[in-house]
Design a protein around this motif. Structure first.
Motif, short mmCIF file in Angstrom:
data_model
loop_
_atom_site.label_atom_id
_atom_site.label_comp_id
_atom_site.label_asym_id
_atom_site.label_seq_id
_atom_site.Cartn_x
_atom_site.Cartn_y
_atom_site.Cartn_z
N VAL A 186 0.49 -1.73 -0.45
CA VAL A 186 -0.37 -0.13 -0.05
C VAL A 186 0.82 1.39 0.28
CG1 VAL A 186 -1.99 1.29 1.35
CG2 VAL A 186 -1.90 -0.95 1.23
N ASP A 187 1.95 0.79 0.40
CA ASP A 187 2.63 2.06 1.07
C ASP A 187 3.61 2.66 -0.23
OD1 ASP A 187 2.37 2.90 3.72
OD2 ASP A 187 3.80 1.90 4.31
N ARG A 188 3.69 1.61 -0.79
CA ARG A 188 4.34 1.44 -2.74
C ARG A 188 3.22 2.02 -3.60
NH1 ARG A 188 6.31 -3.44 -6.19
NH2 ARG A 188 7.13 -2.16 -8.06
N MET A 189 1.87 1.38 -3.55
CA MET A 189 0.99 2.47 -4.52
C MET A 189 0.54 3.49 -4.03
SD MET A 189 -2.82 0.28 -4.55
CE MET A 189 -3.02 0.69 -3.21
N GLN A 190 0.79 3.83 -2.65
CA GLN A 190 0.68 5.59 -2.54
C GLN A 190 1.51 6.16 -2.67
OE1 GLN A 190 0.27 6.21 1.81
NE2 GLN A 190 0.09 8.92 1.24
N SER A 191 2.97 5.52 -2.83
CA SER A 191 4.35 6.98 -3.13
C SER A 191 3.98 6.98 -4.60
CB SER A 191 5.55 6.33 -3.14
OG SER A 191 6.84 6.82 -2.71
N GLY A 192 3.58 5.39 -5.37
CA GLY A 192 3.67 6.11 -6.84
C GLY A 192 2.58 6.54 -7.35
N LEU A 193 1.54 6.56 -6.55
CA LEU A 193 0.39 7.66 -7.06
C LEU A 193 0.76 8.72 -7.14
CD1 LEU A 193 -2.65 5.76 -5.91
CD2 LEU A 193 -2.45 6.21 -8.32
N GLU A 194 1.35 9.47 -5.64
CA GLU A 194 2.26 10.82 -5.38
C GLU A 194 3.01 11.26 -6.79
OE1 GLU A 194 3.54 10.40 -1.42
OE2 GLU A 194 1.30 11.00 -0.91
N GLN A 195 3.64 10.07 -6.90
CA GLN A 195 5.19 10.55 -8.34
C GLN A 195 4.44 10.67 -9.64
OE1 GLN A 195 7.93 11.82 -6.63
NE2 GLN A 195 9.46 10.08 -7.10
N LEU A 196 3.27 9.82 -9.68
CA LEU A 196 2.33 9.98 -10.83
C LEU A 196 1.28 11.20 -11.12
CD1 LEU A 196 2.03 8.25 -13.51
CD2 LEU A 196 0.10 7.09 -12.45
N LEU A 197 1.07 11.93 -9.76
CA LEU A 197 0.42 12.77 -9.77
C LEU A 197 0.61 14.06 -10.07
CD1 LEU A 197 -2.12 11.69 -7.31
CD2 LEU A 197 -2.97 12.06 -9.34
N LEU A 198 2.01 14.56 -9.82
CA LEU A 198 3.04 14.89 -9.93
C LEU A 198 3.90 15.06 -11.07
CD1 LEU A 198 4.69 17.75 -8.66
CD2 LEU A 198 6.80 16.10 -7.74
N LEU A 199 3.97 14.47 -11.81
CA LEU A 199 4.62 14.01 -12.78
C LEU A 199 3.21 14.59 -13.72
CD1 LEU A 199 6.51 13.63 -15.33
CD2 LEU A 199 6.32 11.55 -15.09
N ALA A 200 2.22 14.54 -13.37
CA ALA A 200 0.90 14.52 -14.59
C ALA A 200 0.89 16.02 -14.36
CB ALA A 200 -0.63 13.69 -14.20
N ARG A 201 1.55 16.54 -12.49
CA ARG A 201 0.88 18.50 -13.28
C ARG A 201 2.25 18.71 -13.99
NH1 ARG A 201 0.35 19.50 -6.91
NH2 ARG A 201 0.21 21.17 -7.88
N VAL A 202 3.04 18.38 -13.52
CA VAL A 202 4.71 19.53 -14.28
C VAL A 202 3.76 19.21 -15.01
CG1 VAL A 202 7.26 19.09 -14.55
CG2 VAL A 202 5.80 18.59 -12.47
N GLU A 203 3.68 18.13 -16.32
CA GLU A 203 3.40 17.68 -17.75
C GLU A 203 2.29 19.08 -18.08
OE1 GLU A 203 5.57 14.08 -18.75
OE2 GLU A 203 3.64 13.74 -18.87
N SER A 204 1.05 18.83 -17.33
CA SER A 204 0.40 19.69 -17.42
C SER A 204 0.55 21.36 -17.87
CB SER A 204 -0.77 19.49 -16.90
OG SER A 204 -0.77 19.79 -15.97
N ALA A 205 1.19 22.13 -17.15
CA ALA A 205 1.47 23.32 -17.10
C ALA A 205 0.46 23.79 -16.19
CB ALA A 205 1.82 24.00 -18.73
#
Length: 442
Positions: A269-288
């Motif tokens: 679950v911790d790994r899944m949470q960390s992965g989702l946080e990283q994925l959301l951060l990447l999506a926000r950066v790329e979406s400007a």
């Protein structure tokens, strides 16, 4: 109101107003000229009659069996003439001349009312005679009206023709817009290819260019959305399967086995949470979106916050900071993104280096950019691995921890804010990761 009707209304109103003003001015001037011409006709006729009478034997007879005709006096049709002596006796007159005296108002032009008729007269005194010529005002007005109508008809026809030409001209001028509308109406909703219209006017080229740029941005947004969906499915599939498996084991077991299974489920679950946080951060950066383009943070604050976020990470104490900054500098990157980028680099260095080795964070200014170099003593990466390390979900084959998004996030941040990310082999073995951030100018 449609654009065509609006243009037609504006241009037609302008044309009608201008033509009306011009017509009023021209017709008014024409009316004055016609009045002057008719008066001149009266005056010249009176002078001509006076000249003829001077050639006749004197004195003139006071009575004639019949009045002289206008032809005999050389007058134009529609004019009447009356010749009187100074004592008031009518010596000569034309048919249809009123019995009343026309010259009782003196020399020059006058308007005289006799009965129900109004006359425009001109009186001339020549030797012992009063010569008066006149015409009826209603006949003058009829003539003026006919002349004005004849002059106004071409103006009205020209105005009508201009409006018709304006209508067809507007339709012809707006045909590229109609073509553009047809092209867009026939496109499929999924078709985001650039729009092309033949013989597009220069005035519409910026519009189509902007529209094509919008399609590019929409396509990029849809691509990011699809990639986020695929990445989320890819990142969540394995942790969810692991959580489900460990929970099933915990249900079927007891004691130490069940506790171990629950611990493994929590780790997943911790790994899944960390992965989702990283994925959301990447999506926000790329979406400007969601970040301030004018944000900035000092280098010391950046390093301090990144290190604070890693306190709970095993081996945090192995990080050594080498600060060669002689003054406080600021980077033109929002604090949250700058801290996340440095934290990812330090976390990777701690994760993939030996437990007893040192991780060095070097800080300096290099060519108007802040250099953050993270050096570890791990096994390093081959040239082929360095080329792939910035890709999403890339991991070292024999290591399964981490989300594989850390370097991808740092690369996205540097691309958005004008930074640079380099990976190279360290001189003493291991890997050097060089992160450059542009300095703030304010």
């Amino acid at each position: 109101m449609s654009l065509r009707n609006r243009l037609l209304l504006i241009l037609s109103g302008t044309f009608i107003a201008l033509w009306s003003l011009a017509a009023v001015w021209l017709l008014g001037d024409l009316r004055r000229e016609v009045t002057v011409a008719l008066d001149e006709r009266l005056a010249s006729s009176a002078r001509m009659v006076a000249g003829l009478l001077e050639q006749l034997p004197q004195p003139l007879p006071t009575h004639r069996s019949s009045p002289l005709s206008a032809i005999e006096l050389g007058l134009q049709s529609g004019l009447v003439c009356q010749v009187r002596s100074l004592r008031g006796e009518v010596l000569v007159r034309t048919p249809n001349t009123p019995q009343a005296t026309l010259a009782e108002h003196g020399i020059g032009f006058h308007e005289v009312s006799i009965g129900d008729e109004r006359w425009r007269s001109f009186t001339l005194k020549r030797q012992n005679l009063w010569v008066t010529t006149a015409d009826r005002i209603d006949e003058r007005e009829t003539l003026q009206s006919a002349i004005l109508i004849a002059a106004a008809l071409p103006v009205a026809l020209a105005l009508l023709g201009s409006l018709v030409l304006i209508w067809f001209g507007i339709g012809r001028g707006l045909s590229p817009l109609q073509s553009l509308r047809s092209v867009l109406a026939q496109r499929d909703a999924e078709d985001l290819q650039p729009v092309y219209v033949r013989r597009l006017p220069k005035d519409l080229q910026p519009l189509v260019a902007t529209l094509n740029q919008l399609f590019v941005r929409i396509a990029a947004a849809l691509q990011r959305e699809r990639r986020f969906t695929n990445d989320a499915a890819h990142e969540l599939r394995t942790p969810l399967t692991a959580v489900k498996t460990h929970l099933q084991v915990a249900q079927m077991s007891s004691g130490a086995v069940a506790e171990h299974a629950l611990l493994q489920a929590e780790t997943a679950v911790d790994r899944m949470q960390s992965g989702l946080e990283q994925l959301l951060l990447l999506a926000r950066v790329e979406s400007a979106q969601d970040f301030d383009k004018d944000g900035k943070v000092s280098a010391q604050t950046l390093a301090r916050h990144a290190l604070a976020d890693l306190i709970a990470v095993p081996g945090y104490q192995r990080i050594e900071v080498v600060n060669e900054l002689t003054e406080e500098v600021y980077v033109a990157v929002p604090e949250s993104l700058a801290v996340a980028s440095l934290r990812n680099l330090l976390d990777n260095a701690l994760r993939y280096s030996p437990p007893e080795s040192c991780v060095e964070l070097y800080m300096a200014v290099d060519q108007q950019r802040l250099l953050l170099r993270v050096r570890d003593a791990g096994n390093g990466l081959s040239a082929a691995d360095i080329e792939q390390a910035k890709q999403r979900f890339w991991r070292i084959s024999n290591v399964h921890s981490g989300s594989g998004l850390g370097l991808a996030i740092v690369q996205a941040v540097t691309e958005r804010y004008g930074g640079e990310l380099r990976l190279q082999a360290a001189p003493t073995g291991g890997l050097d990761v060089l992160l450059y951030f542009p300095l703030s100018q304010s």
